[in-house]
Design a protein around this motif. Structure first.
Motif, mmCIF file in Angstrom:
data_model
loop_
_atom_site.group_PDB
_atom_site.id
_atom_site.type_symbol
_atom_site.label_atom_id
_atom_site.label_comp_id
_atom_site.label_asym_id
_atom_site.label_seq_id
_atom_site.Cartn_x
_atom_site.Cartn_y
_atom_site.Cartn_z
ATOM 1 N N GLY A 24 0.726 -1.368 -0.132
ATOM 2 C CA GLY A 24 -0.268 0.110 0.037
ATOM 3 C C GLY A 24 1.032 1.212 -0.089
ATOM 4 N N GLU A 25 2.079 1.400 0.111
ATOM 5 C CA GLU A 25 3.033 2.321 0.372
ATOM 6 C C GLU A 25 3.463 2.619 -1.218
ATOM 7 O OE1 GLU A 25 7.223 3.641 1.953
ATOM 8 O OE2 GLU A 25 6.792 1.615 2.103
ATOM 9 N N PRO A 26 3.247 4.025 -1.534
ATOM 10 C CA PRO A 26 3.703 4.341 -3.052
ATOM 11 C C PRO A 26 5.205 4.072 -3.168
ATOM 12 C CG PRO A 26 2.612 5.938 -1.742
ATOM 13 C CD PRO A 26 3.018 4.877 -0.868
ATOM 14 N N THR A 27 5.648 4.035 -4.480
ATOM 15 C CA THR A 27 6.973 3.935 -4.782
ATOM 16 C C THR A 27 7.509 4.988 -4.567
ATOM 17 O OG1 THR A 27 6.559 4.402 -7.028
ATOM 18 C CG2 THR A 27 6.453 2.122 -6.524
ATOM 19 N N ALA A 28 8.881 5.107 -4.558
ATOM 20 C CA ALA A 28 9.754 6.056 -4.199
ATOM 21 C C ALA A 28 9.778 6.951 -5.528
ATOM 22 C CB ALA A 28 11.253 5.681 -4.103
ATOM 23 N N ALA A 29 9.796 6.327 -6.577
ATOM 24 C CA ALA A 29 9.700 7.035 -7.844
ATOM 25 C C ALA A 29 8.404 8.061 -7.969
ATOM 26 C CB ALA A 29 9.602 6.182 -8.946
ATOM 27 N N PHE A 30 7.262 7.283 -7.560
ATOM 28 C CA PHE A 30 5.995 8.255 -7.379
ATOM 29 C C PHE A 30 6.149 9.438 -6.283
ATOM 30 C CE2 PHE A 30 1.373 8.993 -6.390
ATOM 31 C CZ PHE A 30 0.959 9.405 -7.530
ATOM 32 N N LYS A 31 6.693 9.076 -5.294
ATOM 33 C CA LYS A 31 6.758 9.970 -4.220
ATOM 34 C C LYS A 31 7.608 11.177 -4.592
ATOM 35 C CE LYS A 31 6.621 6.842 -0.237
ATOM 36 N NZ LYS A 31 7.529 6.355 0.719
ATOM 37 N N GLY A 32 8.837 10.965 -5.290
ATOM 38 C CA GLY A 32 9.921 11.884 -5.920
ATOM 39 C C GLY A 32 8.999 12.812 -7.012
ATOM 40 N N ALA A 33 8.204 12.157 -7.830
ATOM 41 C CA ALA A 33 7.556 12.714 -8.911
ATOM 42 C C ALA A 33 6.548 13.700 -8.423
ATOM 43 C CB ALA A 33 6.705 11.779 -9.754
ATOM 44 N N SER A 34 6.029 13.600 -7.332
ATOM 45 C CA SER A 34 4.837 14.269 -6.714
ATOM 46 C C SER A 34 5.679 15.365 -6.138
ATOM 47 C CB SER A 34 4.077 13.421 -5.565
ATOM 48 O OG SER A 34 3.457 12.285 -6.191
ATOM 49 N N TRP A 35 6.671 15.136 -5.355
ATOM 50 C CA TRP A 35 7.317 16.201 -4.743
ATOM 51 C C TRP A 35 7.724 16.975 -5.671
ATOM 52 C CZ3 TRP A 35 6.863 18.496 -0.239
ATOM 53 C CH2 TRP A 35 6.576 17.495 0.761
ATOM 54 N N GLN A 141 -0.061 14.786 -0.251
ATOM 55 C CA GLN A 141 -0.730 14.414 0.968
ATOM 56 C C GLN A 141 -1.097 12.956 0.870
ATOM 57 O OE1 GLN A 141 -1.221 15.656 3.568
ATOM 58 N NE2 GLN A 141 -3.222 14.272 4.470
ATOM 59 N N LYS A 142 -1.663 12.497 -0.170
ATOM 60 C CA LYS A 142 -1.956 11.028 -0.344
ATOM 61 C C LYS A 142 -0.883 10.112 0.000
ATOM 62 C CE LYS A 142 -3.906 7.735 -3.650
ATOM 63 N NZ LYS A 142 -3.011 7.042 -3.119
ATOM 64 N N ASN A 143 0.371 10.518 -0.691
ATOM 65 C CA ASN A 143 1.735 9.555 -0.552
ATOM 66 C C ASN A 143 1.954 9.723 0.841
ATOM 67 O OD1 ASN A 143 1.600 9.234 -3.345
ATOM 68 N ND2 ASN A 143 3.255 10.628 -3.721
ATOM 69 N N ILE A 144 2.104 10.972 1.594
ATOM 70 C CA ILE A 144 2.325 10.812 2.994
ATOM 71 C C ILE A 144 1.581 10.180 3.755
ATOM 72 C CG2 ILE A 144 2.395 12.236 5.205
ATOM 73 C CD1 ILE A 144 3.575 14.542 3.165
ATOM 74 N N ARG A 145 0.139 10.157 3.678
ATOM 75 C CA ARG A 145 -0.739 9.458 4.259
ATOM 76 C C ARG A 145 -0.831 7.760 4.165
ATOM 77 N NH1 ARG A 145 -6.475 11.291 6.142
ATOM 78 N NH2 ARG A 145 -7.398 9.426 6.879
ATOM 79 N N ASP A 146 -0.637 7.587 2.629
ATOM 80 C CA ASP A 146 -0.294 6.058 2.308
ATOM 81 C C ASP A 146 0.742 5.400 3.007
ATOM 82 O OD1 ASP A 146 -2.802 6.153 0.897
ATOM 83 O OD2 ASP A 146 -1.696 6.228 -1.007
ATOM 84 N N THR A 147 1.699 6.025 3.001
ATOM 85 C CA THR A 147 3.213 5.769 3.713
ATOM 86 C C THR A 147 3.113 5.389 5.085
ATOM 87 O OG1 THR A 147 4.533 6.765 1.812
ATOM 88 C CG2 THR A 147 5.558 6.342 3.959
ATOM 89 N N GLN A 148 2.458 6.549 5.622
ATOM 90 C CA GLN A 148 2.158 6.452 7.301
ATOM 91 C C GLN A 148 1.325 5.261 7.256
ATOM 92 O OE1 GLN A 148 0.142 9.873 8.709
ATOM 93 N NE2 GLN A 148 0.401 9.117 10.840
ATOM 94 N N LYS A 149 0.158 5.079 6.732
ATOM 95 C CA LYS A 149 -0.571 4.013 6.963
ATOM 96 C C LYS A 149 0.007 2.487 7.016
ATOM 97 C CE LYS A 149 -5.289 2.526 6.122
ATOM 98 N NZ LYS A 149 -6.738 2.873 5.590
ATOM 99 N N ALA A 150 0.809 2.533 5.824
ATOM 100 C CA ALA A 150 1.619 1.095 5.393
ATOM 101 C C ALA A 150 2.392 0.948 6.565
ATOM 102 C CB ALA A 150 2.121 1.317 4.210
ATOM 103 N N ARG A 151 3.285 1.768 7.081
ATOM 104 C CA ARG A 151 4.020 1.456 7.989
ATOM 105 C C ARG A 151 3.466 1.260 9.627
ATOM 106 N NH1 ARG A 151 9.203 5.450 6.322
ATOM 107 N NH2 ARG A 151 9.473 4.458 4.256
ATOM 108 N N GLU A 152 2.078 1.683 9.818
ATOM 109 C CA GLU A 152 1.568 1.584 11.044
ATOM 110 C C GLU A 152 0.987 -0.037 10.804
ATOM 111 O OE1 GLU A 152 -1.489 4.131 11.070
ATOM 112 O OE2 GLU A 152 -0.234 5.957 11.809
#
Length: 154
Positions: A24-35, A141-152
């Motif tokens: 459920g965590e976005p890929t690093a590439a998607f996070k980087g592209a978003s930022w 915001q979605k990536n941050i939330r998805d990453t947080q949820k996946a790590r929880e």
């Protein structure tokens, strides 16, 4: 000859580093592209605003609209996501989030439509930079939330 074999063995024994990604965590590439999209959109908008031949109060108007648009988009994304996940969201907050985003987009459109000192190509530039920034803010915001949820879930 022995050295050649040793060098080959050394290459074979090197473990490949694999970055573990949670479900459920976005890929690093998607996070980087978003930022990257957020930084490009906001930077282009602000650089264009800084270099624009308009009054300071007009620049302030467009700056305030950008900040208002970014905040309202992130707020709405959070409210929608919370509601979908069963996290309580008051209807007043949910409604205000929608109204704020609609108002920010409307103010941008009205401001650009009525701006007599800005040529059409600049109006398009500001409009596109604004839309890119708002969309990227939602995605970040979605990536941050998805990453947080996946790590929880661990």
């Amino acid at each position: 000859m022995e050295n050649e074999v040793f060098v080959d063995k050394e290459k074979q024994e090197k473990p490949k580093v694999k970055i573990e990604r949670k479900e459920g965590e976005p890929t690093a590439a998607f996070k980087g592209a978003s930022w990257g999209a957020l930084l490009v959109g906001v930077s282009a908008y602000l650089i264009g605003l800084f270099n624009a031949a308009m009054e300071l109060n007009e620049k302030g108007y467009y700056f305030a609209i950008l900040i208002f648009g970014l905040y309202s988009a992130v707020s709405l994304q959070k409210a929608v996501r919370d509601k979908e996940e069963g996290i309580p969201v008051t209807s007043i907050y949910y409604g205000i989030s929608w109204v704020a985003l609609i108002v920010s987009i409307s103010l941008m459109a009205i401001g650009l439509y009525n701006a007599g000192s800005i040529v059409l190509s600049e109006k398009g530039f500001y409009g596109m930079a604004f839309v890119l920034s708002v969309f990227a803010a939602i995605t970040v915001q979605k990536n941050i939330r998805d990453t947080q949820k996946a790590r929880e879930r661990e």
